[in-house]
Design an enzyme around this catalytic site. Structure first.
Site, short mmCIF file in Angstrom:
data_model
loop_
_atom_site.label_atom_id
_atom_site.label_comp_id
_atom_site.label_asym_id
_atom_site.label_seq_id
_atom_site.Cartn_x
_atom_site.Cartn_y
_atom_site.Cartn_z
N ARG A 296 -14.96 17.15 36.93
CA ARG A 296 -13.79 16.36 36.59
C ARG A 296 -13.93 15.01 37.28
O ARG A 296 -13.49 14.82 38.41
CB ARG A 296 -12.53 17.10 37.09
CG ARG A 296 -11.20 16.70 36.47
CD ARG A 296 -10.81 15.31 36.86
NE ARG A 296 -9.49 14.95 36.39
CZ ARG A 296 -9.08 13.70 36.28
NH1 ARG A 296 -9.91 12.70 36.55
NH2 ARG A 296 -7.86 13.45 35.91
N HIS B 112 -35.13 6.34 24.82
CA HIS B 112 -34.66 7.50 25.58
C HIS B 112 -33.90 7.00 26.81
O HIS B 112 -34.27 6.00 27.41
CB HIS B 112 -35.85 8.37 26.02
CG HIS B 112 -35.45 9.75 26.40
ND1 HIS B 112 -34.98 10.06 27.66
CD2 HIS B 112 -35.43 10.90 25.70
CE1 HIS B 112 -34.69 11.35 27.70
NE2 HIS B 112 -34.94 11.88 26.52
N HIS C 145 -34.27 20.25 28.75
CA HIS C 145 -34.48 18.88 29.21
C HIS C 145 -33.40 18.42 30.18
O HIS C 145 -32.71 17.41 29.95
CB HIS C 145 -34.60 17.91 28.03
CG HIS C 145 -35.50 16.75 28.30
ND1 HIS C 145 -35.09 15.45 28.29
CD2 HIS C 145 -36.81 16.73 28.64
CE1 HIS C 145 -36.11 14.66 28.59
NE2 HIS C 145 -37.17 15.42 28.80
N VAL D 142 -33.05 2.27 15.40
CA VAL D 142 -33.90 3.15 14.59
C VAL D 142 -34.03 4.48 15.33
O VAL D 142 -34.57 4.54 16.44
CB VAL D 142 -35.27 2.50 14.32
CG1 VAL D 142 -36.10 3.39 13.40
CG2 VAL D 142 -35.09 1.11 13.71
N MET D 143 -33.52 5.52 14.71
CA MET D 143 -33.47 6.83 15.37
C MET D 143 -34.88 7.40 15.55
O MET D 143 -35.76 7.18 14.72
CB MET D 143 -32.60 7.79 14.57
CG MET D 143 -31.19 7.28 14.34
SD MET D 143 -30.41 6.77 15.90
CE MET D 143 -28.99 5.89 15.29
N GLY D 144 -35.04 8.11 16.66
CA GLY D 144 -36.36 8.66 16.98
C GLY D 144 -37.11 7.80 17.99
O GLY D 144 -38.21 8.17 18.41
N PHE D 145 -36.50 6.67 18.36
CA PHE D 145 -37.12 5.78 19.35
C PHE D 145 -36.17 5.58 20.52
O PHE D 145 -34.95 5.51 20.34
CB PHE D 145 -37.44 4.41 18.74
CG PHE D 145 -38.57 4.46 17.75
CD1 PHE D 145 -39.88 4.28 18.17
CD2 PHE D 145 -38.32 4.71 16.41
CE1 PHE D 145 -40.93 4.36 17.26
CE2 PHE D 145 -39.35 4.78 15.49
CZ PHE D 145 -40.66 4.60 15.92
N ASP E 112 -37.97 13.65 18.96
CA ASP E 112 -37.47 13.82 17.60
C ASP E 112 -38.34 13.10 16.56
O ASP E 112 -38.31 13.45 15.38
CB ASP E 112 -36.03 13.30 17.49
CG ASP E 112 -35.04 14.25 18.15
OD1 ASP E 112 -35.25 15.47 18.06
OD2 ASP E 112 -34.08 13.77 18.78
C1 ACO Z 1 -34.13 14.73 21.96
C2 ACO Z 1 -33.25 13.55 22.14
O1 ACO Z 1 -32.05 13.63 22.16
S1 ACO Z 1 -34.04 12.08 22.45
C3 ACO Z 1 -32.90 10.83 21.92
C4 ACO Z 1 -32.74 10.82 20.43
N1 ACO Z 1 -31.94 9.67 20.01
C5 ACO Z 1 -32.42 8.68 19.25
O2 ACO Z 1 -33.57 8.67 18.85
C6 ACO Z 1 -31.45 7.61 18.89
C7 ACO Z 1 -32.04 6.21 18.99
N2 ACO Z 1 -32.16 5.79 20.37
C8 ACO Z 1 -31.10 5.28 21.05
O3 ACO Z 1 -30.02 5.09 20.51
C9 ACO Z 1 -31.29 5.00 22.53
O4 ACO Z 1 -32.64 4.74 22.81
C10 ACO Z 1 -30.76 6.15 23.41
C11 ACO Z 1 -29.28 6.40 23.11
C12 ACO Z 1 -31.54 7.44 23.13
C13 ACO Z 1 -30.94 5.81 24.88
O5 ACO Z 1 -30.31 4.66 25.04
P1 ACO Z 1 -29.83 3.94 26.38
O6 ACO Z 1 -30.60 4.36 27.56
O7 ACO Z 1 -28.36 4.05 26.46
O8 ACO Z 1 -30.27 2.51 26.05
P2 ACO Z 1 -29.55 1.51 25.07
O9 ACO Z 1 -29.07 2.17 23.85
O10 ACO Z 1 -28.55 0.77 25.90
O11 ACO Z 1 -30.76 0.58 24.70
C14 ACO Z 1 -31.32 -0.44 25.53
C15 ACO Z 1 -31.83 -1.54 24.63
O12 ACO Z 1 -32.87 -1.02 23.80
C16 ACO Z 1 -32.50 -1.08 22.43
N3 ACO Z 1 -32.83 0.17 21.80
C17 ACO Z 1 -32.86 1.41 22.39
N4 ACO Z 1 -33.20 2.33 21.49
C18 ACO Z 1 -33.39 1.67 20.32
C19 ACO Z 1 -33.74 2.09 19.03
N5 ACO Z 1 -33.96 3.39 18.79
N6 ACO Z 1 -33.84 1.18 18.06
C20 ACO Z 1 -33.61 -0.13 18.30
N7 ACO Z 1 -33.27 -0.58 19.51
C21 ACO Z 1 -33.17 0.30 20.51
C22 ACO Z 1 -30.98 -1.26 22.43
O13 ACO Z 1 -30.54 -1.88 21.28
C23 ACO Z 1 -30.78 -2.07 23.67
O14 ACO Z 1 -31.13 -3.41 23.38
P3 ACO Z 1 -30.29 -4.62 24.00
O15 ACO Z 1 -30.49 -4.48 25.49
O16 ACO Z 1 -30.92 -5.80 23.38
O17 ACO Z 1 -28.86 -4.38 23.59
O1 OAA Z 2 -32.76 14.18 27.81
C1 OAA Z 2 -32.08 13.62 26.92
O2 OAA Z 2 -31.21 12.74 27.16
C2 OAA Z 2 -32.30 13.94 25.50
C3 OAA Z 2 -33.51 14.74 25.27
O3 OAA Z 2 -34.61 14.25 25.24
C4 OAA Z 2 -33.36 16.18 25.13
O4 OAA Z 2 -32.24 16.70 25.29
O5 OAA Z 2 -34.36 16.86 24.86
#
Ligand code: ACO
Ligand code: OAA
Length: 379
Positions: free
Chosen positions: A365, A270, A187, A265-268, A321
């Site tokens: 860097r 991106h 990805h 809430v994890m899983g939501f 996820d």
């Molecule tokens: C395969 C992978 O790695 S996919 C990613 C897996 N990670 C997760 O599922 C963790 C949950 N998700 C998150 O923490 C985020 O969506 C991230 C880190 C993946 C991406 O986040 P960013 O692009 O940095 O956006 P950010 O975290 O700033 O969120 C923007 C807004 O949406 C909200 N938001 C984003 N994701 C979520 C969530 N999962 N649950 C609740 N609120 C959320 C934030 O609270 C924020 O709200 P605000 O503007 O009112 O403060």
């Molecule tokens: O692209 C990202 O930031 C996270 C993701 O979905 C992955 O690594 O599969």
């Protein structure tokens, strides 16, 4: 000094070229070396996709035969790796086990100090072939079960499940697992891949880069989210006799409460996709097949209840996820083993990027804007 335009978390910053994969959030598409991931998931084995990521083209039949023979020859659990894993307490997180195993495999590799393209390709294949045995063995030792020897009459996915459960799985389960491996493989410049590229950019070795990437993947904002999704399901409560509707109603109430408390809430969500993750429909279809196969409609109820409540409240969509977590749960994996499954798959993407970085290297860097105390002197 003029105020800097700092992009926290490198949001939106393009840092290099890549020809490994293309993520397009506008069209919700993901291409591996030009091929849509949905087509690969529908028609290919994970072995073919691994070959594609490393070589840029799908294998011919002869190339695939040679490649799968190499993978099958590298499946056995190295007794020294097993010894090191056994030193870790069974309270150690399975991601710590994977990280440690990758490091040990690096130290023991005959080409440890050779980072030529040929050595890197060999190391990538060896690591990819060997990691399922580590993941499978670790789950079994926690359950007090003996290790299961690999079988070279089975493909990568069927053998992975065989080594984990000691029973051959039916084709519908093997197929869903194969789909998950393909979807998790690559990805672009996600946090763990970027970590691997940073480490490679110092002219460090491939195993060091993968070991660092495993550390980056562990966190719940990245790969650790597939495990965290299952903790959410567990917190809501999985009740196998419950109807889909009852489960959905409880999940909806849980989500409303979590969001009222401003929980993440994890899983939501991106960083790149803002209208839904390109891989979710394919993974959700695999989850649906597992729900039907195991006869567990209440899992679908929990899934839909959370998804709809999040969409209604915040318009935030699930990422890969989210469907992957309950899929692995239904297959029988321990929750803490979910992210190691992501590792086993992503080794392919990480190492493709490591080789790309090494072939066109520049030390990574960036700069920072200092905001600490002005210059001062000892009294
Ligand atoms: C395969 C992978 O790695 S996919 C990613 C897996 N990670 C997760 O599922 C963790 C949950 N998700 C998150 O923490 C985020 O969506 C991230 C880190 C993946 C991406 O986040 P960013 O692009 O940095 O956006 P950010 O975290 O700033 O969120 C923007 C807004 O949406 C909200 N938001 C984003 N994701 C979520 C969530 N999962 N649950 C609740 N609120 C959320 C934030 O609270 C924020 O709200 P605000 O503007 O009112 O403060
Ligand atoms: O692209 C990202 O930031 C996270 C993701 O979905 C992955 O690594 O599969």
């Amino acid at each position: 000094m003029a105020e800097q335009d700092i992009k926290k978390g490198l949001t939106g910053v393009v840092v290099d070229y890549t020809s490994v994969s293309k993520v397009n959030p506008d069209t919700n598409s993901l291409l591996y070396r030009g091929y849509p991931v949905q087509e690969l998931a529908a028609r290919c084995s994970f072995e073919e996709v691994a070959y594609l990521l490393w070589n840029g083209e799908l294998p011919t039949q002869d190339q695939l035969a040679e490649f799968t023979a190499r993978e099958r020859a590298g499946r056995a659990l190295d007794p020294v790796v097993k010894q090191v894993v056994d030193v870790l307490p069974d309270t150690a997180h399975p991601m710590d086990v994977c990280r440690t195993a990758a490091s040990v495999m690096g130290g023991r590799h005959p080409l440890a100090e050779d980072s030529s393209p040929e050595a890197n390709m060999k190391k990538a294949i060896d690591l990819w072939a060997a990691m399922p045995a580590v993941v499978a063995y670790d789950q079994r030792r926690r359950r007090g079960q003996d290790p299961v020897e690999p079988r070279d009459d089975l493909g990568y996915s069927a053998n992975f499940l065989w080594m984990t459960f000691g029973e051959e799985q039916v084709p519908v389960v093997v197929e869903a697992f194969n789909v998950s491996m393909i979807l998790y493989a690559e990805h672009s410049f996600n946090a763990s891949t970027f970590t691997a590229r940073v480490i490679t950019s110092t002219l460090s070795d491939l195993h060091s880069a993968v070991t660092g990437a495993i550390g980056a993947l562990k966190g719940p904002l990245h790969g650790g989210a597939n495990e965290a999704v299952m903790h959410t399901f567990d917190e809501i409560g999985i009740r196998p006799q419950e109807s889909l509707e009852e489960a959905a109603a409880r999940a909806k109430a849980w989500m409303e409460d979590a969001l009222a408390q401003k929980k993440k809430v994890m899983g939501f969500g991106h960083r790149v996709y803002k209208h839904g993750d390109s891989r979710v429909p394919t993974m959700k279809a695999a989850l649906d097949k597992m729900i039907a196969h195991y006869g567990r409609p209440e899992i679908l109820g929990l899934y839909q209840g959370l998804e709809h409540a999040m969409d209604e409240a915040k318009g935030i969509k699930p990422n890969l996820d989210y469907p992957a977590g309950p899929t692995y749960h239904l297959m029988g994996f321990d929750t803490a083993a979910f992210t190691p499954l992501f590792v086993a798959s992503r080794i392919t993407g990480w190492t493709a990027h490591i080789m790309e970085q090494a072939a066109s290297n520049s030390l990574i860097r960036p700069l920072s804007e200092y905001i600490g105390p002005e210059e001062r002197h000892l009294a």
